[in-house]
Design a protein around this motif. Structure first.
Motif, PDB file in Angstrom:
ATOM      1  N   THR A 196       0.845  -1.179   0.000  1.00 50.66           N
ATOM      2  CA  THR A 196       0.000   0.000   0.000  1.00 50.66           C
ATOM      3  C   THR A 196       0.888   1.239   0.000  1.00 50.66           C
ATOM      4  N   PRO A 197       0.310   2.403  -0.287  1.00 51.60           N
ATOM      5  CA  PRO A 197       1.028   3.621   0.080  1.00 51.60           C
ATOM      6  C   PRO A 197       1.243   3.608   1.589  1.00 51.60           C
ATOM      7  N   ILE A 198       2.319   4.213   2.037  1.00 51.31           N
ATOM      8  CA  ILE A 198       2.571   4.295   3.477  1.00 51.31           C
ATOM      9  C   ILE A 198       2.026   5.623   3.971  1.00 51.31           C
ATOM     10  N   GLY A 199       1.088   5.543   4.915  1.00 47.09           N
ATOM     11  CA  GLY A 199       0.450   6.744   5.433  1.00 47.09           C
ATOM     12  C   GLY A 199       1.035   7.163   6.767  1.00 47.09           C
ATOM     13  N   THR A 200       0.906   8.430   7.065  1.00 50.86           N
ATOM     14  CA  THR A 200       1.280   8.944   8.372  1.00 50.86           C
ATOM     15  C   THR A 200       0.122   8.705   9.335  1.00 50.86           C
ATOM     16  N   ALA A 201       0.418   8.174  10.500  1.00 55.02           N
ATOM     17  CA  ALA A 201      -0.640   7.859  11.460  1.00 55.02           C
ATOM     18  C   ALA A 201      -1.530   9.081  11.690  1.00 55.02           C
ATOM     19  N   VAL A 214       1.599 -16.415   0.101  1.00 57.07           N
ATOM     20  CA  VAL A 214       1.641 -14.955   0.127  1.00 57.07           C
ATOM     21  C   VAL A 214       2.065 -14.539   1.526  1.00 57.07           C
ATOM     22  N   ALA A 215       3.166 -13.785   1.610  1.00 62.86           N
ATOM     23  CA  ALA A 215       3.759 -13.452   2.914  1.00 62.86           C
ATOM     24  C   ALA A 215       4.125 -11.983   2.967  1.00 62.86           C
ATOM     25  N   GLY A 216       3.930 -11.374   4.123  1.00 61.54           N
ATOM     26  CA  GLY A 216       4.278  -9.963   4.270  1.00 61.54           C
ATOM     27  C   GLY A 216       3.948  -9.451   5.647  1.00 61.54           C
ATOM     28  N   GLY A 217       3.431  -8.229   5.722  1.00 57.89           N
ATOM     29  CA  GLY A 217       3.125  -7.656   7.025  1.00 57.89           C
ATOM     30  C   GLY A 217       2.210  -6.463   6.912  1.00 57.89           C
ATOM     31  N   VAL A 218       1.663  -6.064   8.042  1.00 57.12           N
ATOM     32  CA  VAL A 218       0.730  -4.937   8.081  1.00 57.12           C
ATOM     33  C   VAL A 218       0.799  -4.263   9.441  1.00 57.12           C
ATOM     34  N   GLU A 219       0.610  -2.961   9.434  1.00 57.49           N
ATOM     35  CA  GLU A 219       0.500  -2.224  10.687  1.00 57.49           C
ATOM     36  C   GLU A 219      -0.418  -1.020  10.490  1.00 57.49           C
ATOM     37  N   ASP A 239       1.144   3.892   8.943  1.00 56.07           N
ATOM     38  CA  ASP A 239       0.205   2.836   8.561  1.00 56.07           C
ATOM     39  C   ASP A 239       0.611   2.293   7.196  1.00 56.07           C
ATOM     40  N   GLY A 240       0.520   0.970   7.023  1.00 57.03           N
ATOM     41  CA  GLY A 240       0.823   0.410   5.714  1.00 57.03           C
ATOM     42  C   GLY A 240       0.849  -1.105   5.729  1.00 57.03           C
TER      43      GLY A 240
END
Length: 382
Positions: free
Chosen positions: A20-25, A112-117, A240-241
């Motif tokens: 995703t685009p990386i957003g500022t919290a 499919v492997a990765g991460g999210v926050e 966030d991303g």
């Protein structure tokens, strides 16, 4: 029996990579929870891959309940596809990629492997009351290590690490300004476009600042010590991303006939929790040794830029020229969505080595709270 990196081997291959685009919290992605943030990436990857055998996602601060499973179902993956959430703090996204590679080596065809926050929607956390009539005690983060061992905040640890390695304020501000300049230039020429899946109205990374100079950063006050050197400007943001990659078996890769990144080696390491940022160093050394390569062999180096001083200290330990690190901008500019950041590094390797054809070998490495490091070495393959 060992083989040289040039010999063909039945190793896992990354054949696709998106984020995703990386957003500022608190900004563009503030209302998107972790599962819904990861779902568009998973859906896009699954739509371009053979049947997915499993999903693995890293996450640090989400609501629990196996975020990977919720995200996979939200993405429309079949009910029969299992999903696993892993937590190695900031190393979670890259750890998920290593788990995905292990699953492929163990017989899976497509993972499919990765991460999210989603820092914006992370639940508030509290210790229970100490007595029946007491109040819950809210806390910002869980312990990374026992207090008896040492568990400093990451920023303070980075400040002390920089001081111990002789990395001064000017060097840190110059490095941070360069990261922003590189990311802004990459964004301007569309260098992130092919790897980015829009989320709602957010189409591009929110944090990079064109024209940010070391002189401007030099006006900011130290965050952790009166005479410290770590500031808000030479530290990563709160972000966030989500990011993920498609890892397939060598046989599936041959059937697909597409270029990819062969995962030559992975490694994890532990270091003193009082200096967690150094986790990159032993993890990188182990991964390179297992791959039969040296830093001189690498064409693309992606280290997570949690703090400029920390990256520069690691470069000093590795005898690595900082100019070679994150040549299209790193986390200081793009942001550091904790559980996703390690996977973002692999997406960046894929874009540079495969999409742009810029060299053959690459390294992704990240440090984590509690004193850990994760590293992955890849090779571009036809």
């Amino acid at each position: 029996m060992t083989t040289s990196p040039s010999e063909p081997r039945d190793l896992p291959v990354v054949v696709d990579a998106l984020r995703t685009p990386i957003g500022t919290a608190g900004h563009g992605l503030r209302d998107v929870d972790a599962a819904d943030l990861a779902a568009p990436v998973l859906a896009a990857l699954a739509a371009r891959a053979p049947a997915v055998d499993e999903v693995v996602l890293g996450n640090c601060m989400g609501p629990g309940g196996d975020v990977a499973r919720v995200a996979a179902l939200s993405a429309g993956l079949p009910l029969a596809v299992p999903a696993l959430t892993v937590d190695r703090q900031c190393g979670s996204g890259l750890a998920a990629v290593t788990v995905g590679a292990a699953l492929v080596r163990d017989g899976a065809s497509v993972v499919v492997a990765g991460g999210v926050e989603s820092a914006s929607t992370a639940p508030w956390r509290s210790w229970p009351p100490s007595s029946r009539d007491g109040e819950p005690v809210r806390y910002a983060r869980a312990p990374f290590a026992p207090a008896s061992v040492g568990d400093p905040d990451m920023g303070l640890a980075a400040d002390l690490l920089a001081a111990e390695h002789g990395v001064d304020r000017q060097q840190q501000d110059a490095y941070a300004a360069r990261s922003h300049a590189r990311a802004a230039a990459t964004l301007e020429r569309g260098g992130f476009a092919e790897e980015t899946v829009p989320v709602g109205a957010v189409h591009v990374d929110e944090r990079p600042r064109a024209g940010l100079t070391a002189e401007r950063l030099g006006r900011l006050r130290p965050l952790h010590r009166t005479d410290g050197t770590v500031t808000a400007g030479n530290s990563c943001g709160v972000n966030d991303g989500a990011a993920a990659v498609t890892v397939v078996s060598a046989g599936t890769h041959r059937e697909l006939g597409v270029p990819g990144l062969r995962i030559l080696a992975t490694a994890t390491a532990g270091v003193d929790p009082n200096r967690p940022g150094l986790g990159i160093v032993p993890a990188t050394g182990r991964a390179l040794a297992r791959a039969g390569l040296t830093l001189d062999d690498l064409d693309v180096v992606e280290l997570n830029e949690a703090f400029a001083g920390q990256v520069l200290a690691c470069c000093a330990e590795l005898s690595l020229d900082p100019e070679r690190v994150c040549v299209e901008g790193g986390a200081l500019a793009l942001g550091h969505p904790w559980g996703a950041s390690g996977a973002v590094l692999v997406v960046r390797l894929f874009s540079q080595l495969v999409r742009a054809g810029r060299g053959r070998y690459g390294l992704a490495a990240i440090a984590a709270g509690g004193g850990q490091g994760v590293a992955v070495v890849v090779e571009r393959c036809p």
